[in-house]
Motif scaffolding. Structure first.
Motif, PDB file in Angstrom:
ATOM      1  N   MET A  71       4.576   5.253  -4.932  1.00 46.39           N
ATOM      2  CA  MET A  71       3.994   3.985  -5.382  1.00 46.39           C
ATOM      3  C   MET A  71       3.307   3.258  -4.234  1.00 46.39           C
ATOM      4  O   MET A  71       2.230   2.673  -4.400  1.00 46.39           O
ATOM      5  N   LEU A  72       3.922   3.292  -3.062  1.00 44.63           N
ATOM      6  CA  LEU A  72       3.318   2.656  -1.900  1.00 44.63           C
ATOM      7  C   LEU A  72       2.009   3.336  -1.525  1.00 44.63           C
ATOM      8  O   LEU A  72       1.041   2.672  -1.121  1.00 44.63           O
ATOM      9  N   ALA A  73       1.971   4.655  -1.637  1.00 47.04           N
ATOM     10  CA  ALA A  73       0.743   5.390  -1.337  1.00 47.04           C
ATOM     11  C   ALA A  73      -0.373   4.984  -2.296  1.00 47.04           C
ATOM     12  O   ALA A  73      -1.533   4.812  -1.887  1.00 47.04           O
ATOM     13  N   VAL A  74      -0.039   4.823  -3.566  1.00 48.82           N
ATOM     14  CA  VAL A  74      -1.021   4.362  -4.543  1.00 48.82           C
ATOM     15  C   VAL A  74      -1.505   2.955  -4.192  1.00 48.82           C
ATOM     16  O   VAL A  74      -2.707   2.654  -4.262  1.00 48.82           O
ATOM     17  N   ALA A  75      -0.565   2.090  -3.786  1.00 48.78           N
ATOM     18  CA  ALA A  75      -0.925   0.717  -3.425  1.00 48.78           C
ATOM     19  C   ALA A  75      -1.873   0.706  -2.232  1.00 48.78           C
ATOM     20  O   ALA A  75      -2.846  -0.068  -2.199  1.00 48.78           O
ATOM     21  N   GLU A 107       2.960   3.023   9.782  1.00 45.26           N
ATOM     22  CA  GLU A 107       2.517   2.449   8.508  1.00 45.26           C
ATOM     23  C   GLU A 107       3.676   2.360   7.518  1.00 45.26           C
ATOM     24  O   GLU A 107       3.803   1.379   6.780  1.00 45.26           O
ATOM     25  N   ASP A 108       4.523   3.399   7.494  1.00 44.83           N
ATOM     26  CA  ASP A 108       5.677   3.374   6.593  1.00 44.83           C
ATOM     27  C   ASP A 108       6.627   2.243   6.957  1.00 44.83           C
ATOM     28  O   ASP A 108       7.233   1.611   6.087  1.00 44.83           O
ATOM     29  N   GLU A 109       6.783   1.995   8.254  1.00 43.99           N
ATOM     30  CA  GLU A 109       7.652   0.899   8.705  1.00 43.99           C
ATOM     31  C   GLU A 109       7.031  -0.456   8.385  1.00 43.99           C
ATOM     32  O   GLU A 109       7.730  -1.440   8.129  1.00 43.99           O
ATOM     33  N   MET A 110       5.710  -0.518   8.398  1.00 40.49           N
ATOM     34  CA  MET A 110       5.013  -1.778   8.163  1.00 40.49           C
ATOM     35  C   MET A 110       5.055  -2.197   6.701  1.00 40.49           C
ATOM     36  O   MET A 110       5.098  -3.377   6.381  1.00 40.49           O
ATOM     37  N   PHE A 111       5.009  -1.217   5.817  1.00 35.75           N
ATOM     38  CA  PHE A 111       4.852  -1.519   4.393  1.00 35.75           C
ATOM     39  C   PHE A 111       5.968  -0.843   3.618  1.00 35.75           C
ATOM     40  O   PHE A 111       5.948   0.371   3.416  1.00 35.75           O
ATOM     41  N   ILE A 113       5.020  -5.542  15.435  1.00 35.63           N
ATOM     42  CA  ILE A 113       3.939  -6.159  16.214  1.00 35.63           C
ATOM     43  C   ILE A 113       2.622  -6.054  15.448  1.00 35.63           C
ATOM     44  O   ILE A 113       1.899  -7.038  15.288  1.00 35.63           O
ATOM     45  N   VAL A 114       2.308  -4.853  14.959  1.00 38.12           N
ATOM     46  CA  VAL A 114       1.052  -4.658  14.228  1.00 38.12           C
ATOM     47  C   VAL A 114       1.043  -5.494  12.952  1.00 38.12           C
ATOM     48  O   VAL A 114       0.026  -6.068  12.566  1.00 38.12           O
ATOM     49  N   ASN A 115       2.193  -5.580  12.298  1.00 36.77           N
ATOM     50  CA  ASN A 115       2.310  -6.376  11.071  1.00 36.77           C
ATOM     51  C   ASN A 115       1.985  -7.836  11.313  1.00 36.77           C
ATOM     52  O   ASN A 115       1.585  -8.562  10.399  1.00 36.77           O
ATOM     53  N   SER A 116       2.197  -8.305  12.532  1.00 38.64           N
ATOM     54  CA  SER A 116       1.986  -9.717  12.845  1.00 38.64           C
ATOM     55  C   SER A 116       0.560 -10.006  13.294  1.00 38.64           C
ATOM     56  O   SER A 116       0.212 -11.156  13.542  1.00 38.64           O
TER      57      SER A 116
END
Length: 339
Positions: free
Chosen positions: A316-320, A238-242, A210-213
């Motif tokens: 890597m995601l944390a860096v992004a 956030e982990d689920e989103m990205f 939902i938040v992603n949308s």
């Protein structure tokens, strides 16, 4: 009958074939079929029917042949299964004991209110729930498709949005009493739900979708507020989103910046478990020499534990995220927020 491959090559298929079949039915029969479909399916078929109004007789016959051929491969065991199973149980156990058993084993079904949601526009849904308890709003959003739920969420009070997402993420099995409350909100009448029925929706994954949308401005505000409510849950959402595959949404400049920022040891491990398309794209952002060096390191590592690869990808995601927060790169998916 024409060979099935020849038929499929000369007549419309998919939605167009279904539209032709509906056009051959009487108005009452076609209406009965349409009443069993979802709103999106009704819209697609409706549009297709206008497009196939002038099909040739050969195409019609081809669609009929195709339908008959496929129908022969289907059984009718599923038709009327509920009634048949209930009859068997009643004969074997008696009506009272059969009802008790069926209450425990019958798959949960959507109530009339939840079915009604599918036909409402976001503004109507938002109007219905804007003054209701946030838990009711969360229950409603959890039963909508994420893009529709996002539209509804953004029409609600901004101060309540993070709380509602928190409740979606922590939503457990929904009792029949809660579904009755939903009936009251949406249909303005109390309908008794089936005894013992539950509906398992919600969770961090549903909340993340939902938040992603939502638009990026709303997304950032909701996550920031959610961090004040529950930091652990906010991080989970956030982990689920990205996820790692989302890095493929970065443009060449952003992807190159990310690769230059991440340590080579982390990059090698992360790419070990990456999808081939994303791995090739990342290697393509490097010089030939650097790309070859990374590939050699990956090959030299041999088999690795999945948990180790996932930890590297999370780094890597944390860096992004840090680069995105600093405005150095722009994560994909929120293109409608440009000014």
């Amino acid at each position: 009958m024409a060979d099935i491959e020849t038929v499929e090559a000369t007549v419309p298929g998919g939605c167009e074939a279904a539209a032709i079949l509906l056009m051959l039915l009487s108005e009452e029969e076609a209406a009965d079929v349409l009443s069993r479909l979802d709103p999106e399916e009704v819209q697609q078929l409706g549009g297709a029917m206008f497009g196939v109004a002038d099909v040739s007789e050969r195409q019609v016959n081809g669609v009929l042949d195709l339908f008959v051929d496929r129908a022969r491969a289907r059984t009718t065991i599923g038709f009327g299964a509920d009634k048949h199973i209930r009859g068997m149980m009643s004969r074997a156990l008696g009506p009272d004991r059969a009802d008790n058993v069926l209450a425990r084993i019958t798959p949960p079904t959507r109530t009339a209110a939840l079915d009604a949601l599918k036909w409402m526009d976001p503004r109507t849904i938002a109007t219905l729930i804007e003054h209701e308890h946030p838990q009711i709003a969360a229950l409603v959003l959890a039963h909508l498709d994420p893009p529709i739920a996002a539209d509804v969420l953004q029409l609600l009070d901004e101060e309540a949005q993070a709380d509602i997402i928190y409740r979606v993420a922590t939503l457990g099995p929904v009792t029949s009493e809660a579904l009755e409350d939903l009936e009251r909100v949406l249909l303005r009448q109390v309908t008794r739900a089936s005894s013992g029925s539950t509906s398992s929706r919600g969770g961090a994954s549903e909340a993340a979708k939902i938040v992603n949308s939502t638009r990026q401005t709303a997304e950032l505000r909701i996550i920031k507020s959610l961090n004040k409510i529950d930091k652990t849950l906010a991080r989970t959402i956030e982990d689920e989103m990205f996820v790692f595959d989302n890095l493929n949404d970065l443009d060449e400049k952003g992807l190159g910046m990310l690769l230059r920022t991440v340590d080579n040891d982390i990059l090698v491990v992360a790419l070990k478990g990456a999808e081939e398309k994303l791995r090739n794209r990342m290697l393509g952002c490097m010089s030939s020499r650097a790309a070859q060096s990374i590939q050699d390191d990956i090959a030299a590592r041999g088999p690795m534990r999945l948990a180790e690869v996932q930890d590297a990808q999370k780094e890597m995601l944390a860096v992004a995220r840090r680069l995105a927060d600093a405005g150095t790169i722009m994560l994909g998916g929120k293109g409608d927020d440009y000014v």
